[in-house]
Design a protein around this motif. Structure first.
Motif, PDB file in Angstrom:
ATOM      1  N   LEU A  59       0.859  -1.184   0.000  1.00 53.74           N
ATOM      2  CA  LEU A  59       0.000   0.000   0.000  1.00 53.74           C
ATOM      3  C   LEU A  59       0.897   1.237   0.000  1.00 53.74           C
ATOM      4  O   LEU A  59       1.710   1.422   0.902  1.00 53.74           O
ATOM      5  CB  LEU A  59      -0.917   0.017   1.217  1.00 53.74           C
ATOM      6  CG  LEU A  59      -2.126  -0.911   1.179  1.00 53.74           C
ATOM      7  CD1 LEU A  59      -2.874  -0.844   2.500  1.00 53.74           C
ATOM      8  CD2 LEU A  59      -3.067  -0.554   0.039  1.00 53.74           C
ATOM      9  N   ILE A  60       0.745   2.076  -1.014  1.00 54.46           N
ATOM     10  CA  ILE A  60       1.539   3.291  -1.157  1.00 54.46           C
ATOM     11  C   ILE A  60       0.703   4.466  -0.678  1.00 54.46           C
ATOM     12  O   ILE A  60      -0.400   4.704  -1.186  1.00 54.46           O
ATOM     13  CB  ILE A  60       1.943   3.506  -2.623  1.00 54.46           C
ATOM     14  CG1 ILE A  60       2.688   2.278  -3.157  1.00 54.46           C
ATOM     15  CG2 ILE A  60       2.789   4.763  -2.774  1.00 54.46           C
ATOM     16  CD1 ILE A  60       2.808   2.258  -4.669  1.00 54.46           C
ATOM     17  N   SER A  61       1.198   5.198   0.289  1.00 46.33           N
ATOM     18  CA  SER A  61       0.436   6.335   0.809  1.00 46.33           C
ATOM     19  C   SER A  61       0.546   7.523  -0.142  1.00 46.33           C
ATOM     20  O   SER A  61       1.509   7.655  -0.903  1.00 46.33           O
ATOM     21  CB  SER A  61       0.931   6.724   2.196  1.00 46.33           C
ATOM     22  OG  SER A  61       2.242   7.254   2.121  1.00 46.33           O
ATOM     23  N   PHE A  62      -0.465   8.375  -0.107  1.00 47.88           N
ATOM     24  CA  PHE A  62      -0.420   9.627  -0.857  1.00 47.88           C
ATOM     25  C   PHE A  62      -1.257  10.661  -0.125  1.00 47.88           C
ATOM     26  O   PHE A  62      -2.074  10.329   0.740  1.00 47.88           O
ATOM     27  CB  PHE A  62      -0.901   9.440  -2.304  1.00 47.88           C
ATOM     28  CG  PHE A  62      -2.357   9.065  -2.452  1.00 47.88           C
ATOM     29  CD1 PHE A  62      -3.333  10.032  -2.619  1.00 47.88           C
ATOM     30  CD2 PHE A  62      -2.748   7.722  -2.433  1.00 47.88           C
ATOM     31  CE1 PHE A  62      -4.673   9.686  -2.768  1.00 47.88           C
ATOM     32  CE2 PHE A  62      -4.077   7.367  -2.568  1.00 47.88           C
ATOM     33  CZ  PHE A  62      -5.044   8.355  -2.741  1.00 47.88           C
ATOM     34  N   ASP A  63      -1.031  11.920  -0.469  1.00 44.59           N
ATOM     35  CA  ASP A  63      -1.726  13.003   0.234  1.00 44.59           C
ATOM     36  C   ASP A  63      -1.978  14.146  -0.738  1.00 44.59           C
ATOM     37  O   ASP A  63      -1.037  14.809  -1.165  1.00 44.59           O
ATOM     38  CB  ASP A  63      -0.890  13.487   1.420  1.00 44.59           C
ATOM     39  CG  ASP A  63      -1.688  14.381   2.353  1.00 44.59           C
ATOM     40  OD1 ASP A  63      -2.742  13.929   2.842  1.00 44.59           O
ATOM     41  OD2 ASP A  63      -1.260  15.518   2.593  1.00 44.59           O
ATOM     42  N   PRO A  64      -3.236  14.398  -1.128  1.00 43.12           N
ATOM     43  CA  PRO A  64      -3.528  15.484  -2.059  1.00 43.12           C
ATOM     44  C   PRO A  64      -3.176  16.846  -1.467  1.00 43.12           C
ATOM     45  O   PRO A  64      -3.315  17.069  -0.258  1.00 43.12           O
ATOM     46  CB  PRO A  64      -5.031  15.369  -2.298  1.00 43.12           C
ATOM     47  CG  PRO A  64      -5.389  13.978  -1.875  1.00 43.12           C
ATOM     48  CD  PRO A  64      -4.439  13.637  -0.770  1.00 43.12           C
ATOM     49  N   ILE A  65      -2.746  17.756  -2.318  1.00 46.44           N
ATOM     50  CA  ILE A  65      -2.418  19.107  -1.878  1.00 46.44           C
ATOM     51  C   ILE A  65      -3.669  19.821  -1.369  1.00 46.44           C
ATOM     52  O   ILE A  65      -3.646  20.468  -0.317  1.00 46.44           O
ATOM     53  CB  ILE A  65      -1.787  19.903  -3.037  1.00 46.44           C
ATOM     54  CG1 ILE A  65      -0.442  19.297  -3.433  1.00 46.44           C
ATOM     55  CG2 ILE A  65      -1.620  21.378  -2.655  1.00 46.44           C
ATOM     56  CD1 ILE A  65       0.137  19.872  -4.705  1.00 46.44           C
ATOM     57  N   ALA A  66      -4.748  19.713  -2.116  1.00 45.99           N
ATOM     58  CA  ALA A  66      -6.010  20.376  -1.754  1.00 45.99           C
ATOM     59  C   ALA A  66      -7.053  19.280  -1.527  1.00 45.99           C
ATOM     60  O   ALA A  66      -7.814  18.937  -2.433  1.00 45.99           O
ATOM     61  CB  ALA A  66      -6.455  21.325  -2.860  1.00 45.99           C
ATOM     62  N   PRO A  67      -7.106  18.707  -0.334  1.00 43.17           N
ATOM     63  CA  PRO A  67      -7.984  17.552  -0.107  1.00 43.17           C
ATOM     64  C   PRO A  67      -9.456  17.943  -0.027  1.00 43.17           C
ATOM     65  O   PRO A  67      -9.812  19.089   0.273  1.00 43.17           O
ATOM     66  CB  PRO A  67      -7.495  17.012   1.243  1.00 43.17           C
ATOM     67  CG  PRO A  67      -6.926  18.207   1.940  1.00 43.17           C
ATOM     68  CD  PRO A  67      -6.308  19.052   0.858  1.00 43.17           C
ATOM     69  N   LEU A  68     -10.290  16.968  -0.308  1.00 41.90           N
ATOM     70  CA  LEU A  68     -11.727  17.128  -0.115  1.00 41.90           C
ATOM     71  C   LEU A  68     -12.023  17.391   1.359  1.00 41.90           C
ATOM     72  O   LEU A  68     -11.472  16.730   2.242  1.00 41.90           O
ATOM     73  CB  LEU A  68     -12.437  15.850  -0.563  1.00 41.90           C
ATOM     74  CG  LEU A  68     -13.956  15.791  -0.378  1.00 41.90           C
ATOM     75  CD1 LEU A  68     -14.638  16.650  -1.421  1.00 41.90           C
ATOM     76  CD2 LEU A  68     -14.443  14.348  -0.490  1.00 41.90           C
ATOM     77  N   TRP A  69     -12.875  18.375   1.624  1.00 40.89           N
ATOM     78  CA  TRP A  69     -13.298  18.655   2.999  1.00 40.89           C
ATOM     79  C   TRP A  69     -14.211  17.542   3.480  1.00 40.89           C
ATOM     80  O   TRP A  69     -15.197  17.204   2.819  1.00 40.89           O
ATOM     81  CB  TRP A  69     -14.020  19.995   3.069  1.00 40.89           C
ATOM     82  CG  TRP A  69     -14.738  20.237   4.353  1.00 40.89           C
ATOM     83  CD1 TRP A  69     -16.085  20.253   4.553  1.00 40.89           C
ATOM     84  CD2 TRP A  69     -14.147  20.522   5.638  1.00 40.89           C
ATOM     85  NE1 TRP A  69     -16.379  20.515   5.873  1.00 40.89           N
ATOM     86  CE2 TRP A  69     -15.205  20.679   6.561  1.00 40.89           C
ATOM     87  CE3 TRP A  69     -12.837  20.645   6.092  1.00 40.89           C
ATOM     88  CZ2 TRP A  69     -14.991  20.963   7.904  1.00 40.89           C
ATOM     89  CZ3 TRP A  69     -12.637  20.916   7.429  1.00 40.89           C
ATOM     90  CH2 TRP A  69     -13.694  21.087   8.321  1.00 40.89           C
ATOM     91  N   SER A  70     -13.909  16.958   4.619  1.00 37.28           N
ATOM     92  CA  SER A  70     -14.687  15.835   5.139  1.00 37.28           C
ATOM     93  C   SER A  70     -15.096  16.065   6.584  1.00 37.28           C
ATOM     94  O   SER A  70     -14.853  15.234   7.460  1.00 37.28           O
ATOM     95  CB  SER A  70     -13.899  14.523   4.999  1.00 37.28           C
ATOM     96  OG  SER A  70     -13.675  14.210   3.655  1.00 37.28           O
ATOM     97  N   ASP A  71     -15.708  17.214   6.842  1.00 41.79           N
ATOM     98  CA  ASP A  71     -16.311  17.481   8.147  1.00 41.79           C
ATOM     99  C   ASP A  71     -15.320  17.285   9.293  1.00 41.79           C
ATOM    100  O   ASP A  71     -15.626  16.626  10.286  1.00 41.79           O
ATOM    101  CB  ASP A  71     -17.539  16.593   8.334  1.00 41.79           C
ATOM    102  CG  ASP A  71     -18.608  17.277   9.189  1.00 41.79           C
ATOM    103  OD1 ASP A  71     -18.418  18.457   9.538  1.00 41.79           O
ATOM    104  OD2 ASP A  71     -19.621  16.630   9.501  1.00 41.79           O
TER     105      ASP A  71
END
Length: 282
Positions: free
Chosen positions: A31-43
């Motif tokens: 499993l390769i981790s990743f992290d978007p620069i502008a992530p979806l807002w999730s409360d």
């Protein structure tokens, strides 16, 4: 959705084998981790994201076959090999004064999206138990979201109740639209930044083993992309900006936020019946 003739996913998250440790959310190898620069807002939820791309696991273990490659696009959605699995875990901070403390994070749910052998995508969700030891599969037949009410402490020690809704399998595709390529987060403009691969879990226990690298270049070096990309090329890409990044213009931050939170539906050929405007950063 998983059809009646298709075997159900494992009944518990532990049975999937996705995590080496459910206590720390340490991902299993592959499993390769990743992290978007502008992530979806999730409360307010904190999210941990992973991708597993299948390979032949031959002598070299390399991604050396055409059906083991992500079809890369600089500006559009990527195309993923059949058998690719995406995992996204959600934990909710219960103490707004100390939101990064693993002891105050309540594990809520872990979602999977799979590119099936038939070329279709399907999704399913595991709802974490109150004792936080494991998570249970939300059944395929459910048409009403599960709900969990949690008490959150503010910085001034007052409290409020936050309700969390768990999606049904069909609701996954309210957002994961065909026009967006079904997969929303990992794309060139979202991954074009350095990511500390030691921060891939809900625990800080491995922080001393920090490995920081550009996410696009990491995928390139792993051989998972269908073409080579260079450092000089990456610097020219249109890149998203986080809403809190004050080094970027306000316009670019807002457009990036709309791209992440709205463009899955609000784009050319987006979901029918939605307001017809183009929120893509492009």
């Amino acid at each position: 959705d998983v059809s009646a003739s298709t075997p159900e996913p494992p009944a518990t998250l532990s049975a999937t084998g996705a995590f080496a440790s459910l206590g720390t959310l340490e991902p299993r190898d592959g499993l390769i981790s990743f992290d978007p620069i502008a992530p979806l807002w999730s409360d307010r939820a904190k999210k941990y994201r992973y991708i597993a791309v299948p390979n032949d696991m031959g002598i070299d273990g390399d991604y050396d076959l055409a059906n083991e490659k992500i079809v890369f696009s600089e500006t559009g959605p990527w195309t993923y090999p059949q058998g690719t699995v995406f995992v996204k875990h959600f934990s909710l901070p219960l103490d707004e004064g100390d939101p990064d403390n693993p002891a105050t994070l309540f594990k809520l749910e872990t979602r999977f999206i799979v590119h099936g052998d038939d070329g279709e995508y399907y999704g399913f969700t595991y709802k974490w138990r109150d004792d936080q030891t494991d998570a249970d599969l939300i059944p395929a037949g459910d048409t009403i979201s599960f709900q969990k009410n949690l008490t959150v402490t503010r910085s001034d020690d007052s409290t409020y109740v936050q309700s969390w809704h768990f999606p049904t399998r069909t609701q996954c595709f309210d957002c994961h639209q065909p026009s967006s390529g079904f997969v929303l987060g990992p794309r060139a403009r979202q991954l074009n930044r350095d990511w500390d691969y030691s921060t891939t879990t809900g625990s800080s226990s491995n922080a001393s083993a920090a490995v920081e690298a550009n996410q696009l270049m990491t995928l390139d070096q792993l051989g998972i992309l269908d073409r080579d990309i260079s450092v000089s090329e990456v610097t020219t890409y249109l890149t998203s900006a986080n809403i809190a990044d004050e080094t970027a213009t306000l316009e670019h931050r807002v457009l990036s936020y709309l791209d992440s939170n709205c463009a899955n539906c609000h784009q050319p050929s987006g979901a029918a019946g939605r307001a017809d405007f183009d929120a893509l950063l492009t």
